[in-house]
Design a protein around this motif. Structure first.
Motif, short mmCIF file in Angstrom:
data_model
loop_
_atom_site.label_atom_id
_atom_site.label_comp_id
_atom_site.label_asym_id
_atom_site.label_seq_id
_atom_site.Cartn_x
_atom_site.Cartn_y
_atom_site.Cartn_z
N ALA A 154 0.81 -1.22 0.00
CA ALA A 154 0.00 0.00 0.00
C ALA A 154 0.84 1.27 0.00
O ALA A 154 0.36 2.33 -0.43
N HIS A 155 2.10 1.19 0.45
CA HIS A 155 2.86 2.43 0.64
C HIS A 155 4.16 2.50 -0.15
O HIS A 155 4.72 3.60 -0.28
N ALA A 156 4.66 1.38 -0.65
CA ALA A 156 5.94 1.40 -1.36
C ALA A 156 5.76 1.86 -2.80
O ALA A 156 4.76 1.54 -3.45
N LEU A 157 6.75 2.57 -3.30
CA LEU A 157 6.79 3.02 -4.69
C LEU A 157 7.96 2.33 -5.39
O LEU A 157 8.92 1.87 -4.74
N PRO A 158 7.90 2.24 -6.72
CA PRO A 158 9.02 1.62 -7.44
C PRO A 158 10.35 2.26 -7.08
O PRO A 158 10.48 3.49 -7.02
N GLY A 159 11.35 1.41 -6.81
CA GLY A 159 12.67 1.90 -6.43
C GLY A 159 12.92 1.92 -4.95
O GLY A 159 14.06 2.13 -4.52
N ASP A 160 11.88 1.69 -4.13
CA ASP A 160 12.08 1.63 -2.69
C ASP A 160 12.79 0.33 -2.30
O ASP A 160 12.90 -0.61 -3.10
N GLN A 161 13.24 0.28 -1.06
CA GLN A 161 13.91 -0.92 -0.55
C GLN A 161 13.22 -1.39 0.73
O GLN A 161 12.49 -0.62 1.37
N VAL A 162 13.48 -2.64 1.08
CA VAL A 162 12.92 -3.19 2.32
C VAL A 162 14.04 -3.85 3.10
O VAL A 162 14.97 -4.44 2.53
N ALA A 163 13.97 -3.71 4.42
CA ALA A 163 14.96 -4.30 5.32
C ALA A 163 14.25 -5.25 6.28
O ALA A 163 13.17 -4.92 6.79
N PHE A 164 14.84 -6.43 6.50
CA PHE A 164 14.20 -7.44 7.34
C PHE A 164 15.03 -7.78 8.56
O PHE A 164 16.26 -7.94 8.46
N ASP A 165 14.36 -7.92 9.67
CA ASP A 165 14.95 -8.42 10.91
C ASP A 165 15.42 -9.85 10.66
O ASP A 165 14.66 -10.70 10.21
N THR A 166 16.68 -10.16 10.95
CA THR A 166 17.22 -11.51 10.78
C THR A 166 17.63 -12.16 12.09
O THR A 166 18.22 -13.24 12.08
N VAL A 167 17.30 -11.53 13.21
CA VAL A 167 17.78 -12.02 14.50
C VAL A 167 16.98 -13.22 14.99
O VAL A 167 17.52 -14.15 15.58
N VAL A 168 15.67 -13.23 14.76
CA VAL A 168 14.83 -14.30 15.28
C VAL A 168 15.07 -15.61 14.52
O VAL A 168 15.68 -15.62 13.45
N ARG A 169 14.55 -16.70 15.05
CA ARG A 169 14.78 -18.01 14.43
C ARG A 169 14.10 -18.08 13.06
O ARG A 169 13.16 -17.35 12.77
N PRO A 170 14.57 -18.98 12.19
CA PRO A 170 14.12 -18.99 10.80
C PRO A 170 12.61 -19.04 10.61
O PRO A 170 12.08 -18.36 9.71
N SER A 171 11.90 -19.80 11.43
CA SER A 171 10.45 -19.93 11.22
C SER A 171 9.69 -18.64 11.52
O SER A 171 8.52 -18.51 11.17
N ARG A 172 10.34 -17.67 12.15
CA ARG A 172 9.69 -16.41 12.47
C ARG A 172 10.27 -15.22 11.70
O ARG A 172 9.79 -14.09 11.87
N ARG A 173 11.27 -15.44 10.89
CA ARG A 173 11.91 -14.33 10.19
C ARG A 173 10.96 -13.73 9.16
O ARG A 173 10.49 -14.41 8.25
N PRO A 174 10.69 -12.44 9.27
CA PRO A 174 9.70 -11.83 8.39
C PRO A 174 10.11 -11.75 6.93
O PRO A 174 9.29 -11.44 6.06
N GLN A 175 11.37 -12.08 6.62
CA GLN A 175 11.80 -12.08 5.22
C GLN A 175 10.98 -13.06 4.39
O GLN A 175 10.87 -12.90 3.16
N SER A 176 10.40 -14.08 5.03
CA SER A 176 9.59 -15.04 4.29
C SER A 176 8.36 -14.39 3.66
O SER A 176 7.85 -14.88 2.65
N ALA A 177 7.89 -13.29 4.24
CA ALA A 177 6.75 -12.58 3.65
C ALA A 177 7.06 -12.17 2.22
O ALA A 177 6.18 -12.20 1.34
N TRP A 178 8.29 -11.76 1.97
CA TRP A 178 8.72 -11.34 0.63
C TRP A 178 8.55 -12.45 -0.39
O TRP A 178 8.13 -12.22 -1.53
N ARG A 179 8.84 -13.70 0.01
CA ARG A 179 8.74 -14.83 -0.91
C ARG A 179 7.31 -15.38 -1.00
O ARG A 179 6.89 -15.87 -2.04
N LEU A 180 6.57 -15.30 0.11
CA LEU A 180 5.23 -15.88 0.13
C LEU A 180 4.19 -14.96 -0.53
O LEU A 180 3.18 -15.44 -1.06
N TYR A 181 4.43 -13.66 -0.47
CA TYR A 181 3.50 -12.69 -1.07
C TYR A 181 4.27 -11.78 -2.04
O TYR A 181 4.37 -10.57 -1.84
N PRO A 182 4.84 -12.37 -3.08
CA PRO A 182 5.78 -11.60 -3.93
C PRO A 182 5.14 -10.40 -4.63
O PRO A 182 5.81 -9.39 -4.86
N ARG A 183 3.87 -10.47 -4.98
CA ARG A 183 3.24 -9.35 -5.68
C ARG A 183 3.20 -8.09 -4.82
O ARG A 183 3.27 -6.97 -5.33
#
Length: 512
Positions: free
Chosen positions: A392-421
């Protein structure tokens, strides 16, 4: 002319008989019950956010064949058969939350049809089979498995049909050659799907030993069929043994008694109280009922289905550490059968009480059914909401940063792959190695701090997704400060269920 007609008549007769058999209640009722179960289970399955284990399923299923083989020889071989089937599925139906979870709902339907047919082998009335079907649909453990993109619903389905095939063979409903061949195939594929399904091989051996009539012949054929099944499953079993370190973390995650008393099958205390009361009642019914015609009584089948595997996994928690509630999903149809036996006994004693018991069980299952379809029902994941905020808020050319500290099953980076559109407008500068080039299922990302130190954040706007799981006790304290040190400042903040999203603009960026 007469020869041709004579050759055709048996074909028409066979087709007529096949159509007539398919229309019989013995086939139609289990089929309709299974279809209804699949529909009920699938309703609302798209609502909860996908979570870490489902990310493993989705990303493994979307790999190329060489990448897939590279993964399973290192990790997750125990799920290789499921991932392979899901690969074919998503290539046709896509990888939306609903599409990923629909096979599990279908598995629930397959399981329920088998439960109805298995119960029908032992009784002349449809009441007990249909009560068992209703309980199999309503039992929270099975309902949860039916809306999760994992293999556990299929373990219940395979377990059910292994027993259907074995009981039909032992009771002479199908020929020994056909029955034991079917058993070998189902047990082999089921054990390859999940090695715990192999416990049904031992259950079937016990049933063969208890059977009347050709006991030695049954045991001999069971032994050969079991060897064939284990040979079929042996590659997966071998890899699973070699990869057993994957579940080593269970040794450091002790399960309280509440887990196997309540959460294993029943979800909440009220349902657990009702369920255990019916299980005790079923044990009493099985002990006091005597019927010489039932050499393989349904109660005996259900008890053997449930007790040994459950007792082994729970009893070895202190030593083997291989227990998790989902692992016993394959026993849950047997639990539904035992509960149905108890309620059917109440019906036979006094019908109004039986109706009340049935309504009580199904009513107690409703809260769990609804809760399992909440937006954050799957491991408290809110990745669908995270993705919606970015979209809803990102424009072309923006970037995203993900928390990588938590264990793999909780890492929010998976959202990028699961909801790619939803992430189509942003890039991920933390990416080191994409998941399809790794031996595990997830991407390798550097920390936000390291990416900022390497000046990888260059966009006018960065969306930072920080995990906020209070129970983990792990917080990424350096992510936002690292971005601020790189010249960004927070202009907007969304606190979601388990994650927080920050919008940061680079100093001097004009408002959008």
């Amino acid at each position: 002319m007469s020869t041709t007609l004579g050759a055709q008549r048996p074909v028409h007769t066979q087709e007529f008989r096949l159509r007539a058999w398919l229309r019989t209640p013995t086939v139609a009722v289990p089929g309709l019950a299974g279809l209804l179960a699949a529909v009920i289970t699938a309703l609302g399955s798209w609502i909860p956010s996908l979570w870490g284990d489902e990310a493993a399923s989705a990303l493994s299923a979307q790999r190329s064949l060489p990448s897939f083989l590279h993964e399973i020889v290192h990790v997750d071989a125990v799920h290789a058969v499921y991932y392979a089937g899901l690969h074919l599925w998503v290539s046709v139906f896509g990888a939306s939350a609903f599409a990923l979870r629909l096979p599990s709902a279908i598995a629930t339907g397959v399981m329920v049809a088998g439960v109805v047919l298995l119960a029908r082998f032992f009784v002349s009335s449809w009441r007990l089979p249909l009560i068992a079907a209703a309980f199999a649909v309503g039992l929270p453990r099975l309902n949860f498995a039916g809306i999760e993109a994992r293999s556990y619903a299929w373990t219940a389905a395979f377990a059910t049909w292994i027993l259907v095939c074995a009981v039909a063979t032992l009771r002479g409903r199908v020929s020994a050659h056909v029955g034991w061949a079917g058993f070998a195939l189902l047990a082999g594929v089921g054990t390859a799907l999940n090695p715990y399904v192999g416990s049904l091989i031992l259950v079937t051996g016990c049933l063969a030993a208890l059977s009347a009539g050709e006991r030695r012949a049954h045991l001999r054929r069971w032994a050969w069929a079991s060897l064939v099944a284990l040979a079929l499953a042996s590659p997966v079993i071998l890899l699973a043994v070699l990869e057993r370190h994957q579940v080593a973390f269970l040794a450091h995650r002790p399960e309280p008694a509440e887990t196997w008393v309540v959460k294993q099958w029943f979800h909440d205390p009220l349902m657990a109280i009702i369920g255990w009361a019916l299980l005790v009642a079923a044990a009493v019914v099985i002990a006091v009922r005597r019927d010489a015609r039932l050499d393989l009584g349904l109660g005996v089948v259900a008890l053997l289905w449930v007790v040994p595997a459950s007792a082994f996994l729970i009893g070895t928690i202190p030593t083997l550490h291989h227990y998790a509630p989902r692992y016993l999903t394959l026993t849950a149809p047997g639990v539904a059968l035992l509960m149905a036996l108890a309620v059917d006994a109440i019906f036979r004693s006094w019908k109004p009480a039986g109706v009340a018991a049935l309504v009580l069980v199904l009513g107690a299952a409703v809260p769990a059914y609804l809760a399992q379809r909440g937006p954050n029902a799957e491991n408290a994941s809110d990745w669908a909401e995270v993705s919606q905020v970015v979209a809803a808020h990102a424009l072309p050319g923006d970037q995203v940063a993900f928390d990588t500290v938590v264990r793999p099953s909780r890492r929010p980076q998976s959202a990028w792959r699961l909801y790619p559109r939803d992430f189509r407008n942003v890039s991920v500068p933390q990416l080191v190695t994409p998941y399809w080039q790794r031996k595990t299922w997830s991407d390798e990302l550097m920390t936000i701090e390291d990416a900022a130190a390497q000046h990888r954040f260059t966009a006018p706007t960065v969306f930072a997704v920080e995990s906020d799981f209070a129970s983990t006790g792990v917080v990424d304290v350096n992510g936002i400060p690292a971005l601020e040190s790189a010249g960004y400042h927070v202009v907007e903040h969304w606190k979601l269920h388990s994650d927080e999203v920050y919008k940061l603009d680079r100093e001097g960026t004009p408002p959008r």
